[in-house]
Every structure is written in C-alpha cells, then in structure tokens.
Design a protein around this motif. Structure first.
Motif, PDB file in Angstrom:
ATOM      1  N   ARG A   1     -12.536  12.897  37.144  1.00 33.83           N
ATOM      2  CA  ARG A   1     -13.825  13.015  36.382  1.00 33.83           C
ATOM      3  C   ARG A   1     -14.760  11.843  36.499  1.00 33.83           C
ATOM      4  O   ARG A   1     -14.237  10.619  36.731  1.00 33.83           O
ATOM      5  CB  ARG A   1     -13.198  13.087  34.939  1.00 33.83           C
ATOM      6  CG  ARG A   1     -14.553  13.495  33.982  1.00 33.83           C
ATOM      7  CD  ARG A   1     -13.920  13.685  32.489  1.00 33.83           C
ATOM      8  NE  ARG A   1     -12.879  14.724  32.414  1.00 33.83           N
ATOM      9  CZ  ARG A   1     -12.033  14.635  31.486  1.00 33.83           C
ATOM     10  NH1 ARG A   1     -12.037  13.812  30.489  1.00 33.83           N
ATOM     11  NH2 ARG A   1     -11.078  15.688  31.342  1.00 33.83           N
TER      12      ARG A   1
ATOM     13  N   THR B   1     -15.070  16.879  38.257  1.00 34.56           N
ATOM     14  CA  THR B   1     -16.277  17.133  37.632  1.00 34.56           C
ATOM     15  C   THR B   1     -17.111  16.046  37.598  1.00 34.56           C
ATOM     16  O   THR B   1     -16.653  14.842  37.617  1.00 34.56           O
ATOM     17  CB  THR B   1     -16.171  17.767  36.025  1.00 34.56           C
ATOM     18  OG1 THR B   1     -15.264  16.621  35.570  1.00 34.56           O
ATOM     19  CG2 THR B   1     -15.305  18.937  36.211  1.00 34.56           C
TER      20      THR B   1
ATOM     21  N   THR C   1     -20.712  14.404  35.752  1.00 30.54           N
ATOM     22  CA  THR C   1     -21.599  14.593  34.392  1.00 30.54           C
ATOM     23  C   THR C   1     -22.445  13.516  34.554  1.00 30.54           C
ATOM     24  O   THR C   1     -22.055  12.391  34.365  1.00 30.54           O
ATOM     25  CB  THR C   1     -20.657  14.631  33.062  1.00 30.54           C
ATOM     26  OG1 THR C   1     -19.752  15.697  33.292  1.00 30.54           O
ATOM     27  CG2 THR C   1     -21.629  15.126  31.945  1.00 30.54           C
TER      28      THR C   1
ATOM     29  N   ARG D   1     -17.165  14.067  25.383  1.00 34.06           N
ATOM     30  CA  ARG D   1     -16.808  15.635  25.117  1.00 34.06           C
ATOM     31  C   ARG D   1     -17.393  16.453  26.091  1.00 34.06           C
ATOM     32  O   ARG D   1     -17.102  17.582  26.705  1.00 34.06           O
ATOM     33  CB  ARG D   1     -17.281  15.836  23.725  1.00 34.06           C
ATOM     34  CG  ARG D   1     -16.309  15.291  22.605  1.00 34.06           C
ATOM     35  CD  ARG D   1     -16.685  15.959  21.156  1.00 34.06           C
ATOM     36  NE  ARG D   1     -17.950  15.750  20.946  1.00 34.06           N
ATOM     37  CZ  ARG D   1     -18.271  14.683  19.998  1.00 34.06           C
ATOM     38  NH1 ARG D   1     -17.139  13.615  19.855  1.00 34.06           N
ATOM     39  NH2 ARG D   1     -19.570  14.361  19.779  1.00 34.06           N
ATOM     40  N   ASP D   2     -18.752  16.317  26.731  1.00 33.61           N
ATOM     41  CA  ASP D   2     -19.589  17.318  27.595  1.00 33.61           C
ATOM     42  C   ASP D   2     -18.615  17.157  28.838  1.00 33.61           C
ATOM     43  O   ASP D   2     -18.517  18.061  29.780  1.00 33.61           O
ATOM     44  CB  ASP D   2     -20.708  16.917  27.784  1.00 33.61           C
ATOM     45  CG  ASP D   2     -21.657  17.381  26.355  1.00 33.61           C
ATOM     46  OD1 ASP D   2     -21.131  18.129  25.758  1.00 33.61           O
ATOM     47  OD2 ASP D   2     -22.851  16.872  26.234  1.00 33.61           O
TER      48      ASP D   2
ATOM     49  N   ARG E   1     -15.590  19.114  29.248  1.00 36.03           N
ATOM     50  CA  ARG E   1     -15.939  20.435  29.395  1.00 36.03           C
ATOM     51  C   ARG E   1     -16.621  20.806  30.588  1.00 36.03           C
ATOM     52  O   ARG E   1     -16.703  21.847  31.035  1.00 36.03           O
ATOM     53  CB  ARG E   1     -16.892  20.788  28.142  1.00 36.03           C
ATOM     54  CG  ARG E   1     -16.589  20.943  26.792  1.00 36.03           C
ATOM     55  CD  ARG E   1     -17.538  21.132  25.671  1.00 36.03           C
ATOM     56  NE  ARG E   1     -17.222  20.904  24.516  1.00 36.03           N
ATOM     57  CZ  ARG E   1     -17.835  20.149  23.587  1.00 36.03           C
ATOM     58  NH1 ARG E   1     -18.831  19.468  23.789  1.00 36.03           N
ATOM     59  NH2 ARG E   1     -17.335  20.069  22.145  1.00 36.03           N
TER      60      ARG E   1
ATOM     61  N   ARG F   1     -19.404  19.959  31.839  1.00 33.81           N
ATOM     62  CA  ARG F   1     -20.718  19.934  31.980  1.00 33.81           C
ATOM     63  C   ARG F   1     -21.418  18.959  32.935  1.00 33.81           C
ATOM     64  O   ARG F   1     -21.277  17.850  33.085  1.00 33.81           O
ATOM     65  CB  ARG F   1     -21.460  20.007  30.573  1.00 33.81           C
ATOM     66  CG  ARG F   1     -21.001  20.887  29.496  1.00 33.81           C
ATOM     67  CD  ARG F   1     -21.414  21.022  28.172  1.00 33.81           C
ATOM     68  NE  ARG F   1     -21.253  21.891  27.448  1.00 33.81           N
ATOM     69  CZ  ARG F   1     -21.365  21.942  25.913  1.00 33.81           C
ATOM     70  NH1 ARG F   1     -21.987  20.942  25.582  1.00 33.81           N
ATOM     71  NH2 ARG F   1     -20.927  22.945  25.397  1.00 33.81           N
TER      72      ARG F   1
ATOM     73  N   SER G   1     -25.321  15.910  29.925  1.00 35.19           N
ATOM     74  CA  SER G   1     -25.253  15.829  28.592  1.00 35.19           C
ATOM     75  C   SER G   1     -26.294  15.051  28.018  1.00 35.19           C
ATOM     76  O   SER G   1     -26.485  13.950  28.543  1.00 35.19           O
ATOM     77  CB  SER G   1     -23.771  15.102  28.631  1.00 35.19           C
ATOM     78  OG  SER G   1     -23.622  14.692  27.190  1.00 35.19           O
TER      79      SER G   1
END
Length: 254
Positions: A133, A173, A175, A216-217, A220, A222, A225
């Motif tokens: 992440r 991911t 973000t 949190r985003d 998920r 995303r 954010s």
C-alpha cells in the motif's frame, strides 16, 4: 494491517499523525525526516504507548545521499515495508516570480522527484510479494490554480491515479490523500494560522480526522481521498465556477 510502514516527514504534522495511527493499528514503523531529535522523541513515545518496533532513519530527501538511503531501505527484501507514506513536503509563497529559483527547485525535487523515486523503490519489493500500500500526501490545491504547490500536488494526484489503476490488479494500491487547511505546523511555518488571511475557521481540519479518513480510503483501494465533505463540495464547485473566480479564491492564504 501490513507489518511495517515507512513514513517520510514523520517528525511533525501529518507525518507524525500517520505514525501514531499506524502504530495504533499494530504496524511497526520506519520514521524518516531531517530532524533527528524530533524523530527520536516520537519514536520513544510510540514504543511506550503502542509497543511498536520503531526504526529511525534521519535523511534529507532533497539530498541525493539521503534519498538513496531511504530508497535502499524500501528496496530491502529482507526487511519488507508493507505501507509507504510519502508525506514529506513544504510550501512556498504563491508569487512564483518573487521566489528564489533554488527554493522552487528544492520544492519540485521533494514533492515530485522524491515521491517518484521512493514509490519506484517500494513497488519492486511490493509487487514481488503481491501486496502493498502506498499513500502519497497531496492537497486540495491539486484541483485549483494555486502556484507551484498546486502544480506539484496535481502531479502527485495524477501519478497516484495512474499507478493505482496499473498496480492494484497486482496487489499494490496507490492513494493520493488530499487534505485542505489542517491544524499542523505546516501552515504555521509559513506564518498562516486559523483566522488569518481570509481562511474561515470552518475550512480548518484536524490532523487526526484527515489521517483517519485517508487511511480508510487507502484500505479500500481508492486512488484519491479528499478528507471531509466540505472540501469535496468545494472541489466540485471549483469545476463548474468561472476560472477567473476560482483563481481569485485559490489565491487566499499562503
């Protein structure tokens, strides 16, 4: 929560808050910034409060040697980093023509060059493991005509959107977290505080809320954010208002 998180700019502000919240979620930490004393102080408190394993890596990401050291730590497969938070940054006055070019070059090197280099270093190991992440701290300025700070943060958002689409199918991911005016020493270092220079109190956010929503985003998956409904609405309005009006509004504050 992945076992180890590396956070840049971790000595204060949002970086320190990312460290606190990730430690509370059970992550061990690698904290990096230029201020050794502040890093060791935060590390000691996190070890005491959360029993986290905390490694301190003092580095200036604008200095090639410092950037190399952090990139090497991220690329070390024997000590895998599951979460990278690219948070280090600083702001400049909006009057580009009055800023020293050397300051602008450092600004670009930190926000764009270091983010790109460290993301590249982390991706190699994360993709090999099939999970990871990356959180890139951007700004709502990315969506507004707001000097070179808005320009570099627009790059961070665009880069994160592309990288998330490219690498999320492979388990990693990316973000971009885009806060607005937030109660940290980031704005204080520029001489800007709540109630000054036309920034309404309602537009100021708490670091705890920004980081909590951003994490949190990120969990998920995303790509972008935008913490707080008020800034989501403002960005939506900026897309439909006349460009001249948006430019005047974006010039508020420093």
């Amino acid at each position: 929560m992945p076992k180890t998180a590396l956070i840049t700019g971790a000595s204060s502000g949002l970086g320190a808050e990312f460290a606190r919240q990730l430690a509370a979620r059970g992550a061990d930490l690698v904290l990096t910034a230029r201020d050794a004393a502040a890093l060791h102080d935060i590390a000691a408190r996190l070890r005491s409060e959360h029993r986290a394993q905390v490694e301190v890596l003092v580095a200036d990401l604008v200095d090639p040697a410092g950037l190399d050291a952090v990139a090497a730590r991220l690329a070390d497969p024997a000590r895998p980093v599951g979460v990278l938070v690219n948070n280090a940054g600083f702001g400049l006055p909006l009057a580009f023509d009055e800023n020293a070019l050397a300051d602008e070059e450092r600004h670009l090197a930190l926000h764009v060059g270091a983010t790109m280099r460290l993301t590249h270093a982390a991706l190699g190991v994360m993709l090999a493991r099939g999970h990871g992440r990356i959180v890139n701290v951007a700004s709502v300025a990315a969506f507004l005509p707001r000097g070179t700070y808005g320009a570099v943060k627009a790059w961070v958002v665009s880069f994160s959107r592309w990288a998330n689409a490219a690498y999320a199918p492979r388990g990693v991911t990316v973000t971009a977290v885009c806060p607005g005016f937030t109660h940290t020493d980031f704005h204080a270092r520029m001489g800007l505080a709540p109630g000054r220079e036309g920034i309404p109190g309602a537009l100021w956010l708490d670091a705890q809320d920004v980081v909590g929503e951003g994490l949190r985003d990120a969990a998920r998956g995303r790509a972008v954010s935008i913490p707080s409904l008020r800034y989501k609405v403002l960005i939506g309005l900026a897309r439909i208002l006349p460009a001249s009006l948006v430019a005047r509004l974006a010039a508020t504050g420093r």
